[in-house]
Design a protein around this motif. Structure first.
Motif, PDB file in Angstrom:
ATOM      1  N   ALA A 118       1.052  -1.081   0.002  1.00 43.36           N
ATOM      2  CA  ALA A 118       0.044  -0.119   0.059  1.00 43.36           C
ATOM      3  C   ALA A 118       0.865   1.176   0.087  1.00 43.36           C
ATOM      4  CB  ALA A 118      -0.898   0.114   1.270  1.00 43.36           C
ATOM      5  N   GLY A 119       0.378   2.336  -0.782  1.00 48.18           N
ATOM      6  CA  GLY A 119       1.269   3.604  -0.815  1.00 48.18           C
ATOM      7  C   GLY A 119       0.817   4.259  -2.280  1.00 48.18           C
ATOM      8  N   GLU A 120       1.721   5.306  -2.456  1.00 51.77           N
ATOM      9  CA  GLU A 120       1.539   6.141  -3.600  1.00 51.77           C
ATOM     10  C   GLU A 120       2.641   5.810  -4.462  1.00 51.77           C
ATOM     11  OE1 GLU A 120       0.098  10.412  -2.948  1.00 51.77           O
ATOM     12  OE2 GLU A 120       2.548  10.555  -3.335  1.00 51.77           O
ATOM     13  N   TYR A 121       2.436   5.684  -5.815  1.00 52.10           N
ATOM     14  CA  TYR A 121       3.178   5.188  -7.139  1.00 52.10           C
ATOM     15  C   TYR A 121       2.853   5.963  -8.198  1.00 52.10           C
ATOM     16  CZ  TYR A 121       3.903   1.271  -3.769  1.00 52.10           C
ATOM     17  OH  TYR A 121       4.322   0.473  -2.751  1.00 52.10           O
ATOM     18  N   ALA A 122       3.712   5.955  -9.229  1.00 49.68           N
ATOM     19  CA  ALA A 122       3.500   6.373 -10.564  1.00 49.68           C
ATOM     20  C   ALA A 122       4.012   5.554 -11.466  1.00 49.68           C
ATOM     21  CB  ALA A 122       4.022   7.788 -10.785  1.00 49.68           C
ATOM     22  N   VAL A 123       3.435   5.395 -12.759  1.00 46.75           N
ATOM     23  CA  VAL A 123       4.029   4.285 -13.848  1.00 46.75           C
ATOM     24  C   VAL A 123       4.425   5.371 -14.938  1.00 46.75           C
ATOM     25  CG1 VAL A 123       3.205   2.564 -15.443  1.00 46.75           C
ATOM     26  CG2 VAL A 123       2.335   2.420 -12.960  1.00 46.75           C
ATOM     27  N   ILE A 124       5.416   4.890 -15.796  1.00 44.71           N
ATOM     28  CA  ILE A 124       5.930   5.617 -17.012  1.00 44.71           C
ATOM     29  C   ILE A 124       6.131   4.285 -17.855  1.00 44.71           C
ATOM     30  CG2 ILE A 124       7.388   6.974 -18.032  1.00 44.71           C
ATOM     31  CD1 ILE A 124       8.346   8.225 -15.352  1.00 44.71           C
ATOM     32  N   CYS A 125       5.829   4.583 -18.788  1.00 43.19           N
ATOM     33  CA  CYS A 125       6.050   3.638 -20.103  1.00 43.19           C
ATOM     34  C   CYS A 125       6.572   4.150 -21.383  1.00 43.19           C
ATOM     35  CB  CYS A 125       5.028   2.626 -19.986  1.00 43.19           C
ATOM     36  SG  CYS A 125       3.412   3.411 -20.616  1.00 43.19           S
ATOM     37  N   TYR A 126       7.206   3.535 -22.213  1.00 42.75           N
ATOM     38  CA  TYR A 126       7.347   4.025 -23.545  1.00 42.75           C
ATOM     39  C   TYR A 126       7.446   3.002 -24.640  1.00 42.75           C
ATOM     40  CZ  TYR A 126      12.330   2.314 -23.486  1.00 42.75           C
ATOM     41  OH  TYR A 126      13.331   1.456 -23.407  1.00 42.75           O
ATOM     42  N   HIS A 127       7.250   3.388 -26.048  1.00 49.81           N
ATOM     43  CA  HIS A 127       7.143   2.424 -27.045  1.00 49.81           C
ATOM     44  C   HIS A 127       8.630   2.355 -27.626  1.00 49.81           C
ATOM     45  CE1 HIS A 127       5.141   0.951 -30.998  1.00 49.81           C
ATOM     46  NE2 HIS A 127       5.876   0.196 -30.686  1.00 49.81           N
ATOM     47  N   ASP A 128       9.154   1.402 -27.268  1.00 51.73           N
ATOM     48  CA  ASP A 128      10.632   0.748 -27.886  1.00 51.73           C
ATOM     49  C   ASP A 128      10.634   0.259 -29.170  1.00 51.73           C
ATOM     50  OD1 ASP A 128      13.147   0.463 -28.422  1.00 51.73           O
ATOM     51  OD2 ASP A 128      13.624  -0.743 -26.626  1.00 51.73           O
ATOM     52  N   LYS A 129      10.124   1.076 -30.209  1.00 50.80           N
ATOM     53  CA  LYS A 129       9.748   0.708 -31.690  1.00 50.80           C
ATOM     54  C   LYS A 129      11.092  -0.022 -32.189  1.00 50.80           C
ATOM     55  CE  LYS A 129       6.449   3.988 -32.677  1.00 50.80           C
ATOM     56  NZ  LYS A 129       6.046   5.591 -33.435  1.00 50.80           N
TER      57      LYS A 129
END
Length: 137
Positions: free
Chosen positions: A76-87
């Motif tokens: 439990a907690g505070e989070y963030a997600v980052i993603c990218y398209h590695d073409k």
């Protein structure tokens, strides 16, 4: 003696179930990849390590413009997600000479401003339920 053993066993089961119940999953889905070429790389962060070394990272193939990963055993907690398209499958996000990204990227909460992602816009909270995120590039 049997009574004491039953109490100890019950306490151990209670503690084990309590610890297991605290850990949740985060399912992150990119829903609008522009092609099925390459892969999508996902990273899970908290405030202290945002855009540095991720707490968890995962890579997923793209099928019909969608890519899904599951981060498991998240407290439990505070989070963030980052993603990218590695073409081009080179395991890094590519940029133009002026600093503009050549590859699509997204964050939790889908807030896209000029400049790099920031934690305040991307953060979400996990409490007592699993979380599902839909991320758009």
């Amino acid at each position: 003696m049997k009574f004491l053993l039953a109490i100890i066993t019950g306490a151990m089961l209670f503690i084990t179930n309590s610890v297991t119940a605290q850990n949740k999953t985060i399912t992150a889905t990119v829903v609008n990849a522009t092609s099925d070429e390459g892969k999508i790389s996902f990273a899970l962060y908290d405030k202290e390590n945002f855009r540095q070394i991720p707490l968890q990272a995962s890579v997923s193939k793209i099928v019909e413009g969608k890519s899904v990963v599951v981060f498991e055993n998240v407290e439990a907690g505070e989070y963030a997600v980052i993603c990218y398209h590695d073409k081009n499958n080179n395991d890094k996000m590519d940029f133009q000479s002026n600093g503009m990204p050549l590859e699509d990227y997204g964050t939790s909460n889908n807030v896209m401003n000029f400049g790099p992602p920031n934690y305040r816009d991307a953060k979400f909270t996990i409490t007592d339920k699993n979380v599902s995120l839909e991320i758009r590039f």
